[in-house]
Enzyme design. Sequence first.
Site, PDB file in Angstrom:
ATOM      1  N   CYS A   1      10.250  12.233  28.505  1.00 35.85           N
ATOM      2  CA  CYS A   1      11.055  11.392  29.411  1.00 35.85           C
ATOM      3  C   CYS A   1      12.525  11.427  29.008  1.00 35.85           C
ATOM      4  CB  CYS A   1      10.550   9.950  29.394  1.00 35.85           C
ATOM      5  SG  CYS A   1       8.824   9.780  29.887  1.00 35.85           S
TER       6      CYS A   1
HETATM    7  C1  BEZ Z   1       6.780  11.754  26.895  1.00 36.39           C
HETATM    8  O1  BEZ Z   1       7.644  11.426  27.702  1.00 36.39           O
HETATM    9  O2  BEZ Z   1       7.024  12.483  25.957  1.00 36.39           O
HETATM   10  C2  BEZ Z   1       5.380  11.283  27.057  1.00 36.39           C
HETATM   11  C3  BEZ Z   1       5.127  10.054  27.641  1.00 36.39           C
HETATM   12  C4  BEZ Z   1       3.823   9.624  27.756  1.00 36.39           C
HETATM   13  C5  BEZ Z   1       2.780  10.431  27.328  1.00 36.39           C
HETATM   14  C6  BEZ Z   1       3.049  11.678  26.788  1.00 36.39           C
HETATM   15  C7  BEZ Z   1       4.352  12.102  26.632  1.00 36.39           C
END
Ligand code: BEZ
Length: 211
Positions: free
Chosen positions: A46
Amino acid sequence: MATLRLGDEAPNFIAQTTEGEIDFHQWLGEGWGVFFSHPADYTPVCTTELGATAKLKEAFSTRNVKVAALSVDSLESHKGWVSDINDTQNTQVDFPIIADEDKKVSALYDMIHPNADDKLTVRSVFIIGPDKKIKLMITYPASTGRNFNEILRVIDSLQLTAYQKVATPVNWNQGEDCVILPSISNEEADKLFPKGYKEVRPYLRLTPQPN
Ligand code: BEZ
């Protein structure tokens, strides 16, 4: 509420965001919108997605597109995380990130898919036209960061095909040949496409991008 589909009106809402309270439809105004959810603040994928989106500020604004993000985290969390994104991704996030702690907006847009995760939003993307209708929906899992260049590519196609009697073929990019809509006769095509067209098959006619 029934699941949203292409052509439906994008549901309106009032929400707290990192850029203050917004009435979504008022905030969209007369232009286009990209509205996307991410699973959670302070997560690696994210962080890269929101950083990349901030870096595309100019690309979105030249296309008259406003961008808003959402997760079920608090406003305080969003604000702290924005500093981190700016710092680590070398950018300046200045689009609103909606704090949807009560999950009201996520529910309106069906952004929580309980069989994937019953608490967090998946990576949904909605492209909304100036008529407030949904033009595109895509959904990615938490494990896969989106390609925001693809989102720009789709916007280019949507903005072209909204005004010209063409569609865009596989892997099309701005400036490349388009296909003439099957509903257009050859007589009409002669008038509409002065650059000419190549008839590969009666249903497959390629023309230089008309605008
Ligand atoms: C991420 O943004 O890295 C992420 C968020 C939730 C689950 C897996 C990865």
